[in-house]
Design a protein around this motif. Structure first.
Motif, mmCIF file in Angstrom:
data_model
loop_
_atom_site.group_PDB
_atom_site.id
_atom_site.type_symbol
_atom_site.label_atom_id
_atom_site.label_comp_id
_atom_site.label_asym_id
_atom_site.label_seq_id
_atom_site.Cartn_x
_atom_site.Cartn_y
_atom_site.Cartn_z
ATOM 1 N N GLU A 30 3.535 -9.311 1.603
ATOM 2 C CA GLU A 30 4.426 -9.822 1.913
ATOM 3 C C GLU A 30 4.906 -11.623 2.025
ATOM 4 O OE1 GLU A 30 3.807 -6.521 2.159
ATOM 5 O OE2 GLU A 30 5.932 -4.965 2.592
ATOM 6 N N THR A 55 -7.268 -0.518 0.694
ATOM 7 C CA THR A 55 -8.168 -1.352 1.166
ATOM 8 C C THR A 55 -8.632 -1.447 2.281
ATOM 9 O OG1 THR A 55 -5.557 -1.664 2.563
ATOM 10 C CG2 THR A 55 -5.200 -2.406 0.281
ATOM 11 N N GLN A 100 -3.897 -12.767 17.319
ATOM 12 C CA GLN A 100 -4.463 -12.579 15.666
ATOM 13 C C GLN A 100 -3.531 -13.760 15.531
ATOM 14 O OE1 GLN A 100 -3.231 -10.110 16.740
ATOM 15 N NE2 GLN A 100 -4.505 -8.760 15.770
ATOM 16 N N HIS A 120 -10.053 -15.133 12.910
ATOM 17 C CA HIS A 120 -8.953 -14.148 12.844
ATOM 18 C C HIS A 120 -7.759 -14.305 11.484
ATOM 19 C CE1 HIS A 120 -7.828 -10.710 15.347
ATOM 20 N NE2 HIS A 120 -7.339 -10.175 14.523
ATOM 21 N N LEU A 121 -7.363 -13.311 10.842
ATOM 22 C CA LEU A 121 -6.382 -13.927 10.182
ATOM 23 C C LEU A 121 -5.059 -12.260 9.798
ATOM 24 C CD1 LEU A 121 -7.347 -15.240 6.983
ATOM 25 C CD2 LEU A 121 -6.818 -16.429 9.173
ATOM 26 N N SER A 170 0.784 -1.461 0.403
ATOM 27 C CA SER A 170 -0.196 0.111 -0.132
ATOM 28 C C SER A 170 1.156 1.325 0.028
ATOM 29 C CB SER A 170 -0.452 0.320 1.339
ATOM 30 O OG SER A 170 -1.243 -1.506 1.491
ATOM 31 N N ASP A 226 4.962 -4.684 11.663
ATOM 32 C CA ASP A 226 4.460 -4.395 13.582
ATOM 33 C C ASP A 226 4.886 -5.077 14.263
ATOM 34 O OD1 ASP A 226 1.746 -4.035 11.565
ATOM 35 O OD2 ASP A 226 2.162 -6.512 10.733
ATOM 36 N N LYS A 251 -9.025 -0.294 5.037
ATOM 37 C CA LYS A 251 -8.392 -0.008 6.708
ATOM 38 C C LYS A 251 -8.177 0.988 7.630
ATOM 39 C CE LYS A 251 -5.037 -3.585 5.872
ATOM 40 N NZ LYS A 251 -3.312 -3.916 6.370
ATOM 41 N N HIS A 309 -6.231 -7.412 -3.843
ATOM 42 C CA HIS A 309 -5.611 -7.185 -2.091
ATOM 43 C C HIS A 309 -4.745 -8.406 -1.690
ATOM 44 C CE1 HIS A 309 -5.840 -5.814 1.937
ATOM 45 N NE2 HIS A 309 -5.105 -5.550 1.267
ATOM 46 N N ILE A 311 -0.828 -8.720 17.120
ATOM 47 C CA ILE A 311 -0.371 -7.607 17.324
ATOM 48 C C ILE A 311 -0.752 -6.229 18.162
ATOM 49 C CG2 ILE A 311 -0.301 -5.913 15.136
ATOM 50 C CD1 ILE A 311 0.636 -8.016 14.131
ATOM 51 N N ALA A 357 -7.105 -5.248 12.669
ATOM 52 C CA ALA A 357 -6.965 -6.403 14.209
ATOM 53 C C ALA A 357 -8.897 -5.948 14.467
ATOM 54 C CB ALA A 357 -6.852 -5.746 15.111
ATOM 55 N N GLY A 398 -9.359 -10.485 8.240
ATOM 56 C CA GLY A 398 -7.831 -10.077 8.500
ATOM 57 C C GLY A 398 -7.833 -8.866 7.990
ATOM 58 N N GLY A 399 -6.551 -8.422 7.926
ATOM 59 C CA GLY A 399 -5.584 -6.776 7.123
ATOM 60 C C GLY A 399 -5.464 -5.765 8.524
ATOM 61 N N ARG A 401 1.160 -0.898 14.925
ATOM 62 C CA ARG A 401 2.779 -0.655 13.927
ATOM 63 C C ARG A 401 3.822 0.181 14.164
ATOM 64 N NH1 ARG A 401 3.048 -3.614 8.933
ATOM 65 N NH2 ARG A 401 3.856 -1.666 8.171
ATOM 66 N N GLY A 424 -1.539 -10.864 8.400
ATOM 67 C CA GLY A 424 -0.882 -10.483 6.834
ATOM 68 C C GLY A 424 -0.442 -9.624 6.588
ATOM 69 N N MET A 425 0.864 -10.463 5.647
ATOM 70 C CA MET A 425 0.773 -8.639 4.280
ATOM 71 C C MET A 425 1.091 -9.479 3.225
ATOM 72 S SD MET A 425 4.408 -7.700 6.905
ATOM 73 C CE MET A 425 4.291 -5.693 6.530
#
Ligand code: AMP
Length: 529
Positions: free
Chosen positions: A317, A509, A346, A311-312, A173, A405, A511, A218, A417, A292, A289-290, A420, A314-315
């Protein structure tokens, strides 16, 4: 000594090939951008994806070339996706919610040769083509596409290349600096598919009906465009209409059993359901996810609709799924209230992903569930570097990637988490988790969305400021909101001020866009400072 089993490169074309031979009639259903529901099947998607491959070969696209898509989740996007990857070209998913200039920048950086675009974004793209010299062809999906593939043969050799071959490109992003390209390989996507199919991760079976609200642009729709066909689950694609009413209609009419989306989408659906007095008769599980997952969503789905929230975290990457909510067998036997604190975390990293937390100097920190540090990940689903080598070497000496994170890991291996790295509020040298405070604030029955940012303070450097968007028709006060937090967070974590706002900006995305909020409140001063 080497094993004596067959070499069988893990390339993703095999996934759709498998769906087409073993689940040929399983449906792929789309709410088309034109409105009507369109029904097709894995068999047809496979045949038409091969027509796309032939079209691309005719256009001169060769292995390694980048082919862009700027499109919603539809059956055509799925055909194009596999049509590109099958011949060893790279499917570059572009995010239509980014600023058009940024889209152009990304197209140039990737040197896309062909772009498949949904009609609503075509004008935006075509008006800027003079600024994207690498692009030779733009194919409008709900226009020229059908004519272009109509005469192409339904047969085309797919695969036959190394499993390390690049197959997908997705830009992060870009919240800091220019966006960076994450280049997935066939192997990484294949392994990520197997990982996601584990029952403790997202877990689909052939009897599932799956609706990925998460866009294919995404981070690969969280791998659903691979994992659903891999087991022959029916796929339901929502097109452009992601509001609560439209989603509810699709969930019910198609008998959806599992769905995935970012929290803001689920907030919209729950709001619709509550207001309309509607029910969910087939949905069993939603993956979130994406960002919290707020307690209100987990509770809402569980208490009022009997739906489990997974609850997932990730990113881009990490392909993107890298942990999934884990409730131990012992805890599962306990009342839901006792499970909630763990469900809010998470989760655990599955096989294929390893995690650690470190301090700023890279020293490992204890996994005691209290100490928070920089979260780092490694494994075959994690980036080893960015496209064209920008940002240089991104791994530490143990091969871990710094996720940016901040997290805790508890003795059961469950990760949470806390922020950030750049959103952490540094007050008097100590860290305040903006996420924890905003989740609690958002759990107030009158609150729809909450965001917490750090604002300058002469004594403490930074103090938390809470922004709340109330549910329609509600009124509240600073005292009421802060009273809700009292006793649930350390006293010094309590926001210094509460502002009620009409809107909280969301990023491309879906968020909460902290960067935009920080910019908007750059000149804000706390009362008395
Ligand atoms: P993106 O690459 O755009 O998918 O963004 C990835 C970032 O989203 C992560 O590094 C996290 O900061 C955030 N994120 C994703 N999932 C979660 C989650 N379940 N809880 C908190 N933050 C999350």
């Amino acid at each position: 000594m080497l094993g004596m089993m067959q070499p069988w490169p893990l390339t993703v074309d095999r996934i759709l090939g498998h769906a087409a031979t073993r689940h040929a009639r399983r449906e792929v259903v789309t709410r088309s951008l034109e409105g009507p529901i369109v029904r097709t099947s894995y068999g047809e998607v496979h045949a038409r994806a091969k027509q796309v491959s032939n079209l691309l070969l005719d256009m001169g696209v060769r292995p390694g070339d980048r082919v862009g898509t700027l499109a919603w989740n539809t059956w055509r996007h799925l055909e194009v996706w596999y049509g590109i990857m099958g011949i060893g070209a790279v499917c570059h998913t572009l995010n239509p919610r980014l600023h058009p200039d940024q889209i152009c920048w990304i197209i140039n950086d990737a040197s896309d040769r062909v772009i498949f675009v949904d009609e609503p974004f075509a004008e935006l793209l075509l008006s800027r083509m003079d600024r994207a010299p690498s692009v030779e062809r733009v194919v409008v999906l709900n226009h020229d596409y059908e004519n272009l593939i109509a005469d192409q043969p339904e047969d085309c050799a797919w695969g036959g290349f190394d499993e390390e071959t690049a197959c997908g490109l997705c830009y992060t992003s870009g919240t800091t600096g220019d966006p960076k390209g994450v280049l997935y390989s066939h192997r990484s996507n294949f392994l990520h598919t197997l990982m996601c199919l584990q029952p403790d991760v997202i877990g689909f079976s052939a009897s599932d009906v799956v609706l990925p609200v998460t866009p294919m642009y995404h981070a690969n729709a969280w791998g659903v465009a691979f994992s659903a066909p891999a087991v022959g689950a029916k796929l339901v694609l929502p097109g452009a209409r992601l509001d609560g009413a439209s989603l509810h209609e699709l969930l019910e009419s198609e008998g959806v059993t599992v769905s995935c989306a970012v929290p803001t989408v689920w907030t919209g659906l729950l709001q619709y359901l509550d207001q309309a007095g509607a029910t969910l008769t087939t949905l069993k599980r939603v993956a979130i996810g994406g960002a919290a997952c707020p307690e209100a969503i987990i509770r809402g789905f569980h208490d009022r609709y009997g739906v489990e929230v997974r609850h997932l975290w990730g990113m881009t990457e990490t392909s993107p799924v890298a942990t999934a909510g884990a409730v131990s067998p012992e805890l599962l036997a306990r009342p839901f209230e006792e499970q909630l604190p763990v469900r809010l975390k998470q989760g655990r990293a599955p096989l294929f992903c390893e995690l650690k937390i470190t301090d700023d100097e890279g020293r490992r920190l204890p996994e005691d569930g209290r100490t928070f540090g920089r979260l780092k990940a490694r494994g075959p689903i994690v980036s080893a570097g960015y496209f064209k080598g920008v940002a240089g070497d991104i791994l530490d000496e143990e091969g871990f990637f710094d996720t940016g994170d901040v997290a805790t890991i508890d003795p059961d291996g469950v990760m949470q988490i806390t922020d950030r790295a750049k959103d952490v509020i540094k007050s008097g040298g100590e860290w305040i988790s903006s996420v924890e405070v905003e989740n609690l604030a958002a759990s107030h029955p009158k609150a729809l969305l909450a965001a917490v940012i750090g604002v300058p303070h002469p004594k403490w450097d930074e103090r938390p400021l809470l922004l709340v968007k109330l549910r329609p028709g509600e009124t509240s006060s600073r005292e009421e909101m802060l009273g809700h937090l009292e006793g649930r967070i350390a006293k010094w974590w309590t926001p210094d001020e509460v502002l009620f706002v009409d809107d909280i900006p969301l990023g491309a995305t879906g968020k909460i866009d902290k960067k935009a909020i920080r910019a908007a409140y750059a000149d804000y001063r706390l009362p008395g400072t």
